[in-house]
Motif scaffolding. Structure first.
Motif, PDB file in Angstrom:
ATOM      1  N   ALA A  99      36.418  27.128  32.004  1.00  0.00           N
ATOM      2  CA  ALA A  99      36.620  28.348  31.198  1.00  0.00           C
ATOM      3  C   ALA A  99      35.547  28.446  30.132  1.00  0.00           C
ATOM      4  CB  ALA A  99      38.010  28.322  30.574  1.00  0.00           C
ATOM      5  N   GLU A 100      35.255  29.689  29.725  1.00  0.00           N
ATOM      6  CA  GLU A 100      34.293  29.941  28.662  1.00  0.00           C
ATOM      7  C   GLU A 100      34.869  30.986  27.706  1.00  0.00           C
ATOM      8  OE1 GLU A 100      30.487  31.166  29.997  1.00  0.00           O
ATOM      9  OE2 GLU A 100      29.999  29.256  30.985  1.00  0.00           O
ATOM     10  N   PRO A 101      34.588  30.870  26.409  1.00  0.00           N
ATOM     11  CA  PRO A 101      35.067  31.883  25.454  1.00  0.00           C
ATOM     12  C   PRO A 101      34.520  33.268  25.813  1.00  0.00           C
ATOM     13  CG  PRO A 101      34.273  29.924  24.307  1.00  0.00           C
ATOM     14  CD  PRO A 101      33.878  29.758  25.733  1.00  0.00           C
ATOM     15  N   GLY A 102      35.381  34.288  25.733  1.00  0.00           N
ATOM     16  CA  GLY A 102      34.972  35.656  26.031  1.00  0.00           C
ATOM     17  C   GLY A 102      34.854  35.955  27.514  1.00  0.00           C
ATOM     18  N   LYS A 103      35.255  35.005  28.362  1.00  0.00           N
ATOM     19  CA  LYS A 103      35.187  35.184  29.810  1.00  0.00           C
ATOM     20  C   LYS A 103      36.573  34.964  30.427  1.00  0.00           C
ATOM     21  CE  LYS A 103      30.567  35.410  30.178  1.00  0.00           C
ATOM     22  NZ  LYS A 103      29.800  36.520  30.806  1.00  0.00           N
ATOM     23  N   LYS A 104      36.734  35.462  31.627  1.00  0.00           N
ATOM     24  CA  LYS A 104      37.941  35.168  32.400  1.00  0.00           C
ATOM     25  C   LYS A 104      37.524  34.730  33.792  1.00  0.00           C
ATOM     26  CE  LYS A 104      38.641  40.055  33.746  1.00  0.00           C
ATOM     27  NZ  LYS A 104      39.543  41.228  33.656  1.00  0.00           N
ATOM     28  N   ARG A 105      38.385  33.966  34.444  1.00  0.00           N
ATOM     29  CA  ARG A 105      38.104  33.474  35.785  1.00  0.00           C
ATOM     30  C   ARG A 105      39.087  34.111  36.772  1.00  0.00           C
ATOM     31  NH1 ARG A 105      38.900  27.325  35.049  1.00  0.00           N
ATOM     32  NH2 ARG A 105      40.542  28.201  33.729  1.00  0.00           N
ATOM     33  N   ILE A 106      38.533  34.663  37.831  1.00  0.00           N
ATOM     34  CA  ILE A 106      39.333  35.306  38.883  1.00  0.00           C
ATOM     35  C   ILE A 106      39.056  34.590  40.201  1.00  0.00           C
ATOM     36  CG2 ILE A 106      39.910  37.475  40.018  1.00  0.00           C
ATOM     37  CD1 ILE A 106      40.311  37.429  36.941  1.00  0.00           C
ATOM     38  N   ALA A 107      40.111  34.129  40.849  1.00  0.00           N
ATOM     39  CA  ALA A 107      39.968  33.504  42.165  1.00  0.00           C
ATOM     40  C   ALA A 107      39.982  34.601  43.226  1.00  0.00           C
ATOM     41  CB  ALA A 107      41.097  32.514  42.413  1.00  0.00           C
ATOM     42  N   LEU A 108      38.984  34.581  44.090  1.00  0.00           N
ATOM     43  CA  LEU A 108      38.861  35.606  45.129  1.00  0.00           C
ATOM     44  C   LEU A 108      38.928  34.966  46.514  1.00  0.00           C
ATOM     45  CD1 LEU A 108      35.976  37.712  43.556  1.00  0.00           C
ATOM     46  CD2 LEU A 108      38.395  38.361  43.696  1.00  0.00           C
ATOM     47  N   VAL A 109      39.692  35.611  47.391  1.00  0.00           N
ATOM     48  CA  VAL A 109      39.799  35.198  48.793  1.00  0.00           C
ATOM     49  C   VAL A 109      39.277  36.347  49.642  1.00  0.00           C
ATOM     50  CG1 VAL A 109      41.361  34.506  50.651  1.00  0.00           C
ATOM     51  CG2 VAL A 109      41.819  33.771  48.287  1.00  0.00           C
ATOM     52  N   VAL A 110      38.277  36.083  50.453  1.00  0.00           N
ATOM     53  CA  VAL A 110      37.672  37.119  51.297  1.00  0.00           C
ATOM     54  C   VAL A 110      37.836  36.709  52.758  1.00  0.00           C
ATOM     55  CG1 VAL A 110      35.593  38.435  51.830  1.00  0.00           C
ATOM     56  CG2 VAL A 110      36.005  37.652  49.483  1.00  0.00           C
ATOM     57  N   ASP A 111      38.662  37.451  53.479  1.00  0.00           N
ATOM     58  CA  ASP A 111      38.925  37.191  54.898  1.00  0.00           C
ATOM     59  C   ASP A 111      38.237  38.283  55.717  1.00  0.00           C
ATOM     60  OD1 ASP A 111      39.969  36.860  57.467  1.00  0.00           O
ATOM     61  OD2 ASP A 111      41.961  36.303  56.743  1.00  0.00           O
ATOM     62  N   PHE A 112      37.207  37.913  56.474  1.00  0.00           N
ATOM     63  CA  PHE A 112      36.414  38.880  57.224  1.00  0.00           C
ATOM     64  C   PHE A 112      37.068  39.309  58.532  1.00  0.00           C
ATOM     65  CE2 PHE A 112      33.551  36.685  54.382  1.00  0.00           C
ATOM     66  CZ  PHE A 112      32.726  37.695  53.916  1.00  0.00           C
ATOM     67  N   GLY A 113      38.261  38.804  58.826  1.00  0.00           N
ATOM     68  CA  GLY A 113      39.009  39.274  59.977  1.00  0.00           C
ATOM     69  C   GLY A 113      38.645  38.586  61.279  1.00  0.00           C
ATOM     70  N   THR A 114      39.113  39.179  62.381  1.00  0.00           N
ATOM     71  CA  THR A 114      38.976  38.592  63.709  1.00  0.00           C
ATOM     72  C   THR A 114      37.916  39.325  64.519  1.00  0.00           C
ATOM     73  OG1 THR A 114      40.624  40.070  64.692  1.00  0.00           O
ATOM     74  CG2 THR A 114      41.446  38.059  63.642  1.00  0.00           C
TER      75      THR A 114
END
Length: 224
Positions: A99-114
């Motif tokens: 973590a950093e001051p003035g920042k936020k962390r977002i976890a991203l999941v990217v599923d490109f499909g079949t």
């Protein structure tokens, strides 16, 4: 033997009735084979499951510690949409990103499909996760742009490609999926007017039923 004389007309009536039944079934089948759409859907992780997002990534403002997902697939609407096939926790994705001051962390999941849902000539990349560390006022779209460029949007701000996939196309219709709604990244999709049987099928059914009625009248007339 009036019964014997009527037999050819009875057989003719049976054939006409069978044709009418076949066409009626065809009309029902054509109605069921509506259109799906190939697009990126957007998801929020709630607990250990995915929930279809109620707004688009360009207007969503996730909080530090949130997990957001994207899935590329052929879907009819939000009820039919395919979810990302994994739902990792925030810690599993962002443990190595401090973590950093003035920042936020977002976890991203990217599923490109079949491969079945991929546009012709394209192969979906392997699914990926990434931790985006962005400003506190950043949207999900900002977070995605930080870790999965290039992104591509159409003139209606619909998300068309993540990490360059797919190369072309954006929310195009794909036959063979049940459903009648076009994607609008993540407002509830609009209704389409092409879900009913075609006028050609209706006219054909009317013609067959008219022939059946004429055959009945002729059979009765000759049997007198």
């Amino acid at each position: 033997m009036p019964y014997v004389r009527q037999m050819p007309h009875v057989r003719r009536l049976a054939v006409v009735a069978a044709l009418a039944l076949t066409l009626t079934v065809g009309v029902g089948a054509a109605s069921a084979r509506a259109t799906g759409y190939r697009y990126w859907s957007f998801w929020d992780r709630q607990g250990s499951t995915w929930t279809y997002a109620t707004q688009g990534p360009a207007t969503a403002h996730p909080s530090d510690g949130d997990v957001e997902g994207f899935r590329f697939a052929v879907s009819a609407d939000s009820k039919d949409a395919s979810k990302p096939r994994s739902a990792p926790s925030f810690d599993a994705v962002c443990a190595a990103t401090p973590a950093e001051p003035g920042k936020k962390r977002i976890a991203l999941v990217v599923d490109f499909g079949t491969p079945q849902d991929a546009p012709g000539g394209e192969t979906p990349p392997a699914a990926r996760t990434a931790c985006a560390r962005v400003s506190e006022d950043a949207t999900t779209a900002d977070a995605l742009a930080a870790v999965a460029k290039p992104l591509r949007y159409n003139s209606s701000a619909l998300l068309c490609a993540i990490a360059g996939y797919p190369r072309t196309g954006c929310g195009e219709q794909v036959s063979g999926k049940s459903g009648t709604t076009a994607p609008t990244q993540s407002a509830e999709p609009k209704k389409s007017s092409d879900s009913g049987p075609s006028m050609g099928l209706i006219a054909g059914l009317a013609a067959v039923l008219t022939l059946a009625a004429a055959a009945i009248w002729q059979s009765r007339r000759r049997g007198r």
